[in-house]
Design a protein around this motif. Structure first.
Motif, PDB file in Angstrom:
ATOM      1  N   VAL A   9       0.833  -1.172  -0.073  1.00  0.00           N
ATOM      2  CA  VAL A   9       0.033   0.122  -0.093  1.00  0.00           C
ATOM      3  C   VAL A   9       1.005   1.230   0.100  1.00  0.00           C
ATOM      4  O   VAL A   9       0.524   2.152  -0.748  1.00  0.00           O
ATOM      5  CB  VAL A   9      -0.784  -0.078   1.323  1.00  0.00           C
ATOM      6  CG1 VAL A   9      -1.496   1.255   1.415  1.00  0.00           C
ATOM      7  CG2 VAL A   9      -2.007  -1.087   0.899  1.00  0.00           C
ATOM      8  N   GLU A  10       1.900   1.361   0.811  1.00  0.00           N
ATOM      9  CA  GLU A  10       2.827   2.304   0.866  1.00  0.00           C
ATOM     10  C   GLU A  10       3.645   2.752  -0.447  1.00  0.00           C
ATOM     11  O   GLU A  10       3.879   3.705  -0.798  1.00  0.00           O
ATOM     12  CB  GLU A  10       3.723   2.274   1.998  1.00  0.00           C
ATOM     13  CG  GLU A  10       4.886   3.366   2.058  1.00  0.00           C
ATOM     14  CD  GLU A  10       5.679   3.266   3.161  1.00  0.00           C
ATOM     15  OE1 GLU A  10       7.111   3.788   3.089  1.00  0.00           O
ATOM     16  OE2 GLU A  10       5.679   2.296   4.214  1.00  0.00           O
ATOM     17  N   GLU A  11       3.801   1.618  -0.996  1.00  0.00           N
ATOM     18  CA  GLU A  11       4.838   1.793  -2.353  1.00  0.00           C
ATOM     19  C   GLU A  11       3.631   2.257  -3.540  1.00  0.00           C
ATOM     20  O   GLU A  11       4.274   3.063  -4.408  1.00  0.00           O
ATOM     21  CB  GLU A  11       5.467   0.439  -2.758  1.00  0.00           C
ATOM     22  CG  GLU A  11       6.252   0.549  -3.932  1.00  0.00           C
ATOM     23  CD  GLU A  11       6.943  -0.767  -4.250  1.00  0.00           C
ATOM     24  OE1 GLU A  11       7.506  -0.791  -5.340  1.00  0.00           O
ATOM     25  OE2 GLU A  11       7.117  -1.711  -3.150  1.00  0.00           O
ATOM     26  N   VAL A  40       0.326  11.158  -5.739  1.00  0.00           N
ATOM     27  CA  VAL A  40      -0.769  11.899  -5.087  1.00  0.00           C
ATOM     28  C   VAL A  40      -1.256  11.251  -3.748  1.00  0.00           C
ATOM     29  O   VAL A  40      -1.296  10.040  -3.856  1.00  0.00           O
ATOM     30  CB  VAL A  40      -1.990  11.970  -6.147  1.00  0.00           C
ATOM     31  CG1 VAL A  40      -3.225  12.579  -5.679  1.00  0.00           C
ATOM     32  CG2 VAL A  40      -1.668  12.595  -7.282  1.00  0.00           C
ATOM     33  N   VAL A  41      -1.474  12.053  -2.786  1.00  0.00           N
ATOM     34  CA  VAL A  41      -1.855  11.279  -1.449  1.00  0.00           C
ATOM     35  C   VAL A  41      -3.442  11.054  -1.704  1.00  0.00           C
ATOM     36  O   VAL A  41      -4.316  11.851  -1.802  1.00  0.00           O
ATOM     37  CB  VAL A  41      -1.892  12.299  -0.474  1.00  0.00           C
ATOM     38  CG1 VAL A  41      -2.329  11.661   1.002  1.00  0.00           C
ATOM     39  CG2 VAL A  41      -0.085  12.644  -0.087  1.00  0.00           C
ATOM     40  N   VAL A  97      -0.490   8.487  17.120  1.00  0.00           N
ATOM     41  CA  VAL A  97      -0.079   7.042  17.277  1.00  0.00           C
ATOM     42  C   VAL A  97      -0.128   6.326  15.929  1.00  0.00           C
ATOM     43  O   VAL A  97      -1.234   6.528  15.485  1.00  0.00           O
ATOM     44  CB  VAL A  97      -0.722   6.333  18.185  1.00  0.00           C
ATOM     45  CG1 VAL A  97       0.085   4.946  18.540  1.00  0.00           C
ATOM     46  CG2 VAL A  97      -0.762   7.048  19.854  1.00  0.00           C
ATOM     47  N   CYS A  98       1.016   5.764  15.452  1.00  0.00           N
ATOM     48  CA  CYS A  98       0.825   5.136  14.352  1.00  0.00           C
ATOM     49  C   CYS A  98       1.720   3.902  14.218  1.00  0.00           C
ATOM     50  O   CYS A  98       2.575   3.883  15.200  1.00  0.00           O
ATOM     51  CB  CYS A  98       1.037   5.848  12.942  1.00  0.00           C
ATOM     52  SG  CYS A  98       3.012   6.535  12.887  1.00  0.00           S
ATOM     53  N   VAL A 131      -0.398   8.815   5.914  1.00  0.00           N
ATOM     54  CA  VAL A 131      -0.259   8.863   7.414  1.00  0.00           C
ATOM     55  C   VAL A 131       0.726  10.103   7.566  1.00  0.00           C
ATOM     56  O   VAL A 131       0.556  10.633   8.476  1.00  0.00           O
ATOM     57  CB  VAL A 131       0.591   7.762   7.821  1.00  0.00           C
ATOM     58  CG1 VAL A 131       0.963   7.634   9.211  1.00  0.00           C
ATOM     59  CG2 VAL A 131      -0.510   6.300   7.621  1.00  0.00           C
ATOM     60  N   ALA A 132       1.905  10.266   6.775  1.00  0.00           N
ATOM     61  CA  ALA A 132       2.544  11.181   6.779  1.00  0.00           C
ATOM     62  C   ALA A 132       1.729  12.554   6.719  1.00  0.00           C
ATOM     63  O   ALA A 132       2.148  13.739   7.485  1.00  0.00           O
ATOM     64  CB  ALA A 132       3.844  11.277   6.193  1.00  0.00           C
ATOM     65  N   ALA A 133       0.907  12.628   5.774  1.00  0.00           N
ATOM     66  CA  ALA A 133       0.335  13.707   5.413  1.00  0.00           C
ATOM     67  C   ALA A 133      -0.648  14.146   6.463  1.00  0.00           C
ATOM     68  O   ALA A 133      -0.645  15.527   7.144  1.00  0.00           O
ATOM     69  CB  ALA A 133      -0.477  13.636   4.149  1.00  0.00           C
ATOM     70  N   LEU A 134      -1.281  13.351   7.256  1.00  0.00           N
ATOM     71  CA  LEU A 134      -2.330  13.601   8.228  1.00  0.00           C
ATOM     72  C   LEU A 134      -1.441  14.036   9.649  1.00  0.00           C
ATOM     73  O   LEU A 134      -2.001  14.849  10.124  1.00  0.00           O
ATOM     74  CB  LEU A 134      -3.130  12.441   8.677  1.00  0.00           C
ATOM     75  CG  LEU A 134      -4.307  12.675   9.572  1.00  0.00           C
ATOM     76  CD1 LEU A 134      -5.090  14.055   9.440  1.00  0.00           C
ATOM     77  CD2 LEU A 134      -5.163  11.487   9.630  1.00  0.00           C
ATOM     78  N   VAL A 135      -0.370  13.356   9.671  1.00  0.00           N
ATOM     79  CA  VAL A 135       0.280  13.704  10.883  1.00  0.00           C
ATOM     80  C   VAL A 135       0.871  15.088  10.804  1.00  0.00           C
ATOM     81  O   VAL A 135       0.752  15.949  11.754  1.00  0.00           O
ATOM     82  CB  VAL A 135       1.741  12.822  11.004  1.00  0.00           C
ATOM     83  CG1 VAL A 135       2.569  13.449  12.201  1.00  0.00           C
ATOM     84  CG2 VAL A 135       1.271  11.298  11.389  1.00  0.00           C
TER      85      VAL A 135
END
Length: 304
Positions: A81-83, A90-91, A274-275, A285-289
């Motif tokens: 999913v990450e790759e 695009v996020v 927390v992730c 995830v990085a975008a929301l953090v």
């Protein structure tokens, strides 16, 4: 084998938690839903995966073996999913977020607005939960990340599989019925010795943290009302039932009429995100953090 990630996750969580009810709480399902997932997985595997052991269930040898492989399958799926997200440039996709009531009311709305503006192709689904459950929910894969609380007096256990990032710290003050401490610009915990307290259970991190601070100050708080819901606690203080501790985030949950007196003792809590360590570099995830950091920074500047 024709199985799903949800079925495999249910099996993995059963090895960790031991009961269908505990798995359901961690993953946000009903116990019946978990049982259906396991039954479907047994059908796909063609062999029993569980057996009864009194009121509990335990894994068969086949179940244990499949659970071991399931952890690797789920980890590989997360990497894929990450790759894919990175490759698209695009996020996008869907992000499942766990959060507690005050965060849902005060932090989530502006964060969602900013996320939609910056990343319109990303769908964020939120799930309200008890604040002490968010760490298990992230670890189990029930949510992708969560807003939680960490109390320095009773810190959450650190798990190498999780990343806990502090967004900001809040200092507790004393919430007292109007007039109970008139004329005081500051109070000590010892000043509440003859007063009734309203606090969560001592089984909660928050409840233990306040009791620990009180005992350090030489006081055993007279907790006459054990209340988990923050809005209900504020209502009880307003009604003149007793005192409690509050932060600015808590005060935003409900308009209330009572006195807020700063404490001489320093009692803090940290608002954290927390992730899973394996997902911290996932673009969504990085975008929301990053957005949560921005929102909480803006909140802190407004209150300064």
């Amino acid at each position: 084998m024709d199985w799903t990630s949800a079925q495999l996750r249910s099996l993995v969580e059963l090895t960790r938690r031991g009961t269908v009810t505990a798995v359901a709480q961690a993953l946000g399902y009903t116990p019946g839903g978990v049982s259906q997932q396991i039954a479907a997985l047994e059908k796909a595997a063609g062999t029993p995966l569980l057996r009864r052991a009194g009121r509990r269930v335990e894994l068969t040898d086949a179940g244990t073996a499949l659970a071991r492989h399931a952890e690797r399958i789920l980890a590989t799926e997360a990497e894929a999913v990450e790759e894919l997200e990175r490759g698209g440039g695009v996020v996008c996709g869907t992000l499942r977020v766990g959060l507690f009531a005050t965060a849902a009311a005060e932090i989530l709305p502006p964060a969602l607005r900013q996320m939609h503006a910056a990343h319109p192709e990303l769908a964020v689904h939120s799930r309200d939960m008890d604040v002490d459950e968010v760490y298990d929910a992230v670890a189990s894969g029930g949510v992708d990340l969560a807003l939680g609380l960490d109390h320095p007096d009773v810190p959450i256990p650190r798990d190498a599989a999780l990343r806990v990032t502090r967004l900001y710290r809040e200092r507790f003050a004393l919430a007292v019925p109007t007039g109970w401490m008139a004329g005081r610009d500051r109070a000590a915990l010892a000043d509440t010795r003859d007063l009734a307290w309203i606090l969560p259970s001592a089984d909660s991190y928050y409840g233990r943290a306040v009791r620990t601070a009180c005992r350090r100050a030489g006081l055993e708080p007279d907790v006459q009302h054990e209340v988990t819901d923050t809005a209900a606690t504020l209502a009880l203080v307003e009604a003149g039932i007793g005192v409690s501790t509050v932060t600015e985030l808590m005060l935003g949950l409900r308009a209330s009429r009572f006195d807020v007196v700063p404490l001489r003792e320093r009692i803090e809590r940290h608002v954290v995100v927390v992730c899973r360590a394996s997902a911290e570099h996932r673009p969504a995830v990085a975008a929301l953090v990053d957005v949560l950091r921005t929102v909480t920074d803006q909140r802190r500047e407004t209150q300064a």
